[in-house]
Motif scaffolding. Sequence first.
Motif, PDB file in Angstrom:
ATOM      1  N   UNK A   1       0.809  -1.207   0.000  1.00  0.00           N
ATOM      2  CA  UNK A   1       0.000   0.000   0.000  1.00  0.00           C
ATOM      3  C   UNK A   1       0.847   1.264   0.000  1.00  0.00           C
ATOM      4  N   UNK A   2       1.948   1.238   0.753  1.00  0.00           N
ATOM      5  CA  UNK A   2       2.861   2.387   0.765  1.00  0.00           C
ATOM      6  C   UNK A   2       3.523   2.593  -0.588  1.00  0.00           C
ATOM      7  N   UNK A   3       3.911   1.487  -1.245  1.00  0.00           N
ATOM      8  CA  UNK A   3       4.492   1.604  -2.588  1.00  0.00           C
ATOM      9  C   UNK A   3       3.489   2.196  -3.582  1.00  0.00           C
ATOM     10  N   UNK A   4       2.237   1.761  -3.470  1.00  0.00           N
ATOM     11  CA  UNK A   4       1.201   2.308  -4.350  1.00  0.00           C
ATOM     12  C   UNK A   4       0.991   3.796  -4.076  1.00  0.00           C
ATOM     13  N   UNK A   5       1.071   4.195  -2.822  1.00  0.00           N
ATOM     14  CA  UNK A   5       0.932   5.617  -2.500  1.00  0.00           C
ATOM     15  C   UNK A   5       2.094   6.415  -3.070  1.00  0.00           C
ATOM     16  N   UNK A   6       3.311   5.848  -2.996  1.00  0.00           N
ATOM     17  CA  UNK A   6       4.469   6.515  -3.602  1.00  0.00           C
ATOM     18  C   UNK A   6       4.277   6.675  -5.099  1.00  0.00           C
ATOM     19  N   UNK A   7       3.777   5.623  -5.753  1.00  0.00           N
ATOM     20  CA  UNK A   7       3.517   5.694  -7.190  1.00  0.00           C
ATOM     21  C   UNK A   7       2.450   6.737  -7.503  1.00  0.00           C
ATOM     22  N   UNK A   8       1.430   6.826  -6.636  1.00  0.00           N
ATOM     23  CA  UNK A   8       0.374   7.815  -6.846  1.00  0.00           C
ATOM     24  C   UNK A   8       0.920   9.235  -6.741  1.00  0.00           C
ATOM     25  N   UNK A   9       1.812   9.466  -5.768  1.00  0.00           N
ATOM     26  CA  UNK A   9       2.422  10.793  -5.621  1.00  0.00           C
ATOM     27  C   UNK A   9       3.293  11.138  -6.828  1.00  0.00           C
ATOM     28  N   UNK A  10       3.952  10.116  -7.384  1.00  0.00           N
ATOM     29  CA  UNK A  10       4.858  10.353  -8.513  1.00  0.00           C
ATOM     30  C   UNK A  10       4.104  10.580  -9.823  1.00  0.00           C
ATOM     31  N   UNK A  11       3.007   9.857 -10.011  1.00  0.00           N
ATOM     32  CA  UNK A  11       2.299   9.902 -11.296  1.00  0.00           C
ATOM     33  C   UNK A  11       1.067  10.796 -11.296  1.00  0.00           C
ATOM     34  N   UNK A  12       0.597  11.183 -10.090  1.00  0.00           N
ATOM     35  CA  UNK A  12      -0.623  11.990  -9.971  1.00  0.00           C
ATOM     36  C   UNK A  12      -1.823  11.302 -10.618  1.00  0.00           C
ATOM     37  N   UNK A  13      -1.971  10.003 -10.370  1.00  0.00           N
ATOM     38  CA  UNK A  13      -3.090   9.243 -10.917  1.00  0.00           C
ATOM     39  C   UNK A  13      -4.093   8.929  -9.806  1.00  0.00           C
ATOM     40  N   UNK A  14      -5.344   9.304 -10.028  1.00  0.00           N
ATOM     41  CA  UNK A  14      -6.381   9.061  -9.032  1.00  0.00           C
ATOM     42  C   UNK A  14      -6.578   7.566  -8.783  1.00  0.00           C
ATOM     43  N   UNK A  15      -6.472   6.762  -9.838  1.00  0.00           N
ATOM     44  CA  UNK A  15      -6.673   5.315  -9.686  1.00  0.00           C
ATOM     45  C   UNK A  15      -5.671   4.729  -8.692  1.00  0.00           C
ATOM     46  N   UNK A  16      -4.433   5.213  -8.719  1.00  0.00           N
ATOM     47  CA  UNK A  16      -3.423   4.706  -7.790  1.00  0.00           C
ATOM     48  C   UNK A  16      -3.683   5.190  -6.367  1.00  0.00           C
ATOM     49  N   UNK A  17      -4.219   6.394  -6.217  1.00  0.00           N
ATOM     50  CA  UNK A  17      -4.574   6.879  -4.882  1.00  0.00           C
ATOM     51  C   UNK A  17      -5.649   5.981  -4.280  1.00  0.00           C
ATOM     52  N   UNK A  18      -6.674   5.669  -5.087  1.00  0.00           N
ATOM     53  CA  UNK A  18      -7.757   4.803  -4.621  1.00  0.00           C
ATOM     54  C   UNK A  18      -7.221   3.413  -4.283  1.00  0.00           C
ATOM     55  N   UNK A  19      -6.362   2.879  -5.150  1.00  0.00           N
ATOM     56  CA  UNK A  19      -5.805   1.544  -4.924  1.00  0.00           C
ATOM     57  C   UNK A  19      -4.933   1.518  -3.671  1.00  0.00           C
ATOM     58  N   UNK A  20      -4.174   2.582  -3.454  1.00  0.00           N
ATOM     59  CA  UNK A  20      -3.337   2.632  -2.246  1.00  0.00           C
ATOM     60  C   UNK A  20      -4.200   2.708  -0.995  1.00  0.00           C
TER      61      UNK A  20
END
Length: 400
Positions: A290-309
């Motif tokens: 979940x933390x890795x997904x949050x890092x990816x969301x911060x890097x890519x600015x993708x809402x889908x990754x924020x939700x997944x994290x």
Amino acid sequence: MDGDRRSGWARCLLAGAVFAVCMAGTTLPTPLYPLYEEKFGFSELTVTVVYAVYAFGVIAVLLLAGNASDTVGRRPALLWGLGFAAASAGCFLAADALGWLYAGRLLSGLSAGLFTGAATAYVMELAPPGGAPRATFVATAANMGGLGCGPLLAGLLAEYAPQPLRLAFVVHLVLVAASVLVLLRLPETVAAPDRRPLTAVRPRRPALPPRARAVFVPAAIASFVGFALFGVFTSVSPAFLARFLHVDNHAVSGLVVALAFFASTAGQLAVDRVGVRRSLPLGCAVLFAGLLLLAAALHTDLLALVVLSALVGGVGQGLAFRAALGGVAAAAPADRRAAVISTLFVVAYTGISIPVIGVGLLAGPLGLEGAGQVFIACMLLLVAAAAVYLLRRPVPARRD
């Protein structure tokens, strides 16, 4: 007999509903923080401090009056908790300066601190004989589900109803008033409660017997990380969604936060199937993902990754925290178990204060995304260390 069981479950569910109402109030302001930022002109640091004041209130109650309901009774303690919840809502309704937000969050923390242990015990005690597993589910769902309903309700009302900074708290006051009426009709479960409330306020130092330390360390780390993840989600994610993903819909912001709490409920329920021994290391692994997904969301600015994290991190937090509670309870001596569990809660609630303030401090020089990445890197190191330790020394089976 069937009638007695039905009435027992009805009382159990009503107590669970009261529990959910109180916990919902603690997360109501979450999707509203961007509006408060705009109204009062403060920074992310101020948002995180306002949020963290809640945790300080919870910790204060755990240390000063964590055993209050055991002596004065469940209902008086919960009525005090509802009183603090109503006072918190009143502060937010009156808020015309930043000080009101601090006061509201502190009172909310005092309310949650009184409710967390007392309401859990009350729900379980009201259940009919043999209903402990189902009552545990009711308490878990009420706690985490209530936390999830708070931002969802506030976000929907802020987006689609008038008075976005007031209506949610008016609705909560109505629900608190209804909860008081429900509590007054429910029976007391503590035999011969002390009617002098001040006798229940006895400071309690954190306790950690030597026998519990080996299990406590990884359990505390996992709990700290899981609560820190929730702290960041509930304090700064609405601002991140608005600023970097251009999500100005308050209902969406509230839903994203709510999903993390609902996922945590699912993770806690999964412990019954997975088992305590496997759930804590598995929870650490899922938290790591979940933390890795949050890092990816911060890097890519993708809402889908924020939700997944939010979903993955929530499940990991639920798995890890419920297993941590079970493992610590198993390792602690029976006569010290309550004190050790209270110590775990103190560590957990420290996780939603200190790291969150750290993110706020770093947001100035590094920006919100940079501060988030530093936070994630620190939490990844902590949860990885806990997981490695657990793989070498598994959580023992419960002993009474």
